[in-house]
Design an enzyme around this catalytic site. Structure first.
Site, PDB file in Angstrom:
ATOM      1  N   GLU A 180      84.667  25.051  25.725  1.00  0.00           N
ATOM      2  CA  GLU A 180      84.564  24.423  24.447  1.00  0.00           C
ATOM      3  C   GLU A 180      85.071  25.405  23.351  1.00  0.00           C
ATOM      4  O   GLU A 180      84.329  25.526  22.149  1.00  0.00           O
ATOM      5  CB  GLU A 180      83.066  23.773  24.176  1.00  0.00           C
ATOM      6  CG  GLU A 180      82.762  22.931  25.148  1.00  0.00           C
ATOM      7  CD  GLU A 180      81.560  22.010  24.912  1.00  0.00           C
ATOM      8  OE1 GLU A 180      80.846  22.077  24.125  1.00  0.00           O
ATOM      9  OE2 GLU A 180      81.441  21.057  25.699  1.00  0.00           O
TER      10      GLU A 180
ATOM     11  N   GLU B  35      82.762  19.184  32.562  1.00  0.00           N
ATOM     12  CA  GLU B  35      81.421  18.607  32.192  1.00  0.00           C
ATOM     13  C   GLU B  35      81.282  17.120  31.942  1.00  0.00           C
ATOM     14  O   GLU B  35      82.136  16.678  31.295  1.00  0.00           O
ATOM     15  CB  GLU B  35      80.999  19.422  31.073  1.00  0.00           C
ATOM     16  CG  GLU B  35      80.705  20.949  31.079  1.00  0.00           C
ATOM     17  CD  GLU B  35      80.011  21.449  29.847  1.00  0.00           C
ATOM     18  OE1 GLU B  35      79.411  20.705  28.982  1.00  0.00           O
ATOM     19  OE2 GLU B  35      80.103  22.719  29.891  1.00  0.00           O
TER      20      GLU B  35
HETATM   21  O1  AHR Z   1      75.764  21.065  29.278  1.00  0.00           O
HETATM   22  C1  AHR Z   1      75.124  21.453  27.984  1.00  0.00           C
HETATM   23  C2  AHR Z   1      76.136  22.009  27.162  1.00  0.00           C
HETATM   24  O2  AHR Z   1      76.970  20.850  26.682  1.00  0.00           O
HETATM   25  C3  AHR Z   1      77.321  23.102  27.694  1.00  0.00           C
HETATM   26  O3  AHR Z   1      76.602  23.850  27.456  1.00  0.00           O
HETATM   27  C4  AHR Z   1      78.347  22.619  26.428  1.00  0.00           C
HETATM   28  O4  AHR Z   1      79.628  23.382  27.037  1.00  0.00           O
HETATM   29  C5  AHR Z   1      78.299  21.337  26.106  1.00  0.00           C
HETATM   30  O5  AHR Z   1      78.378  20.996  24.971  1.00  0.00           O
END
Ligand code: AHR
Length: 513
Positions: free
Chosen positions: A194, A317
């Protein structure tokens, strides 16, 4: 006459309602393989994912473990066929310095986990522990490198420590000193996480330059060490991010772009994980099904620069994100997991399967005790969530050939808004068996689904279903097997045609031979 007309109308209406859900599978057009890694997972030093989740410490005498790793967790993840595991974050990754987590545990420094509650991180679970655990699981490690607050040297040294042949660097001598005789196989390297947010709040043009710098020093002159590099990708519908990375990253320096998308109702008001309303359910499913549009549009941008689809989209994610369970640390992101989560999982995995040409990896956030977990633990107890069961039922698609399909679906209505009630995907495995996974997200209506297969016919059909009385139902430590897959027989097969009845909020996986 009047009677005849109304009977005719009734027959016509019945025919329409039966014809509402029609899946047409075209076996002749099959060409892409579903990469097993779209069934990948994500583990971060966050809350109780690593500590209490995977790792309970070598000295723990009450919870059966090997080298401190819970044996019940290992067995469950192996049964689910976990193919890949991302670590150590997440946001944590861009604060993590791997040298703190190797060598004798008594000498490892402690730090504060600034992203996740400022709790003490004693580094007792580090590189060796993670990579040995992946070997035990049979999962490919996905190491997320620190680009936000690290250095190219640090990342290069991590590559050497983990993958170089013995005696080729001070890092490999360190590895030997730390008890590991041979290099590990690292499936994937992430360069930052991110970068647009917790990974450095960078603009994409800046990140593209930094990426090029890190990617250069990670590898050798010929780029011959086969590192698979994943660039920190877009958030949701940030198509500009994907466009700039595709334009600015040299083709020989990356293999995949990431994409993060959570099924969250509203970041300011996420709603409860279990006691949610139908309205909250509907919005969650809108967010989950948005994945189709996101993957399609990011892929279309990639197609412009990479028409032969050599580069992958890694949805590294994804999953549902709600308020934490009452009374738990808000920074630990611990939430229960209901049939709503089974709907998210089944629907998103169908989307990934159907985009097998471009989506080669996905990592559900997160594997244990955090967000949409497949496993929850409470001291010596462990439970499998509805999401676990979907992942386990769908593992038949791993490395199978995707069978393209079209789906005509009935509508699931909420006021004037509607969603498709039914979604699906299909594949043929190496032994010739065909599997079809079908989700009915409608919480009130059973759906009758007709499946026509062009180019194949079958002699037998068997199936399993995951369902429960209410969409808010979940497995608890007191009732751990309330929801689990059972045999499904509400299906008839005639040659190449199936007709089945799928209950409200349920997931069915069929096997045809
Ligand atoms: O999964 C939780 C968080 O969500 C992670 O650390 C981050 O990459 C995302 O914003």
């Amino acid at each position: 006459m009047k009677k005849l007309i109304s009977v005719t109308c009734a027959i016509a209406l019945a025919a329409i309602s039966h014809a509402q859900n029609i899946i047409t599978i075209d076996v002749i057009k099959a060409k892409d393989t579903i990469n097993k890694n779209v069934y990948g997972h994500f583990s971060e030093h966050l809350g109780r994912c690593i500590y209490d989740g995977f790792y309970v410490g070598e000295n723990n005498k009450t919870i059966p473990n090997k080298d401190g790793i819970r044996l019940d967790v290992i067995a469950a993840l192996k049964k689910m066929k976990i193919p890949a595991l991302r670590w150590p974050g997440g946001c944590f990754a861009d604060t993590y310095h791997w040298r703190d987590g190797v060598g004798p545990k008594s000498k490892r420094p402690s730090m504060l986990n600034v992203w996740w509650g400022n709790v003490k991180e004693d580094n007792s679970f580090g590189t060796n522990e993670f990579l040995n655990m992946c070997e035990e699981l049979g999962a490919e490690p996905y190491l997320s490198g620190n680009v936000g607050s690290g250095t190219p040297q640090e990342l290069t040294d991590w590559v050497k420590y983990t993958t170089y042949p013995n005696g080729s660097s001070p890092m490999t001598d360190l590895r030997t000193e730390n008890g590991r005789k041979t290099p590990w196989k690292i499936g994937f390297w992430g360069l930052g996480n991110e970068a647009w947010g917790c990974g450095g709040n960078m603009k994409v043009e800046h990140y593209a330059n930094i990426y090029r710098q890190y990617a250069t020093f990670m590898t050798d002159w010929n780029n011959s060490d086969g590192l698979y590099r994943i660039a920190s990708g877009a958030s949701d519908a940030d198509y500009h991010w994907t466009e700039v990375l595709m334009k600015e990253l040299p083709a020989n320096m990356f293999d995949a772009l990431g994409l993060h998308h959570y099924s969250v109702i509203d970041w300011g008001k996420k709603g409860p994980a279990t006691n949610f309303t139908e309205k909250e359910y509907f919005i969650t499913m809108q967010r989950a099904l948005l994945m189709e549009e996101l993957v399609t549009k990011h892929s279309a941008i990639m197609d412009k620069y990479d028409p032969k689809k050599k580069k992958a989209l890694a949805v590294d994610e994804w999953g549902g994100w709600y308020e934490v369970e009452p009374g738990t640390n808000p920074a630990f992101l611990f939430q229960q997991n209901t049939m709503r989560d089974a709907m998210i999982a089944g629907s998103n995995l169908n989307i990934f399967n159907n985009h097998a040409d471009r989506v080669k990896m996905a990592n559900l956030a997160q594997v244990i005790n955090v967000l949409q977990a497949v496993i929850l633990t409470d001291k010596e107890k462990m439970i499998l969530t509805p999401t676990y069961h979907v992942m386990e039922m769908y593992n038949v698609h791993q490395d199978a050939v995707m069978l393209p399909m079209t789906v005509v679906s009935a509508a699931y209505m909420m006021g004037m808004e509607k969603l498709k009630a039914v979604n699906a995907s299909a594949s043929r495995d190496k032994d010739g068996a065909t599997h079809i996974s079908i989700v009915n997200i409608d919480p009130k209506k059973e759906q009758t689904v007709t499946v026509n297969v062009k180019g194949a016919s079958y002699k037998s059909v068997t199936g399993r279903i995951l369902k429960s009385g209410r969409m808010q139902d979940y497995n608890s430590f007191d009732n751990p097997e309330k929801i689990k897959p059972v045999a499904f027989d509400a299906v008839t097969l005639t040659g190449n045609k199936l007709v089945l009845k799928i209950p409200a909020t349920s997931v069915v996986v069929l096997e045809l031979k």
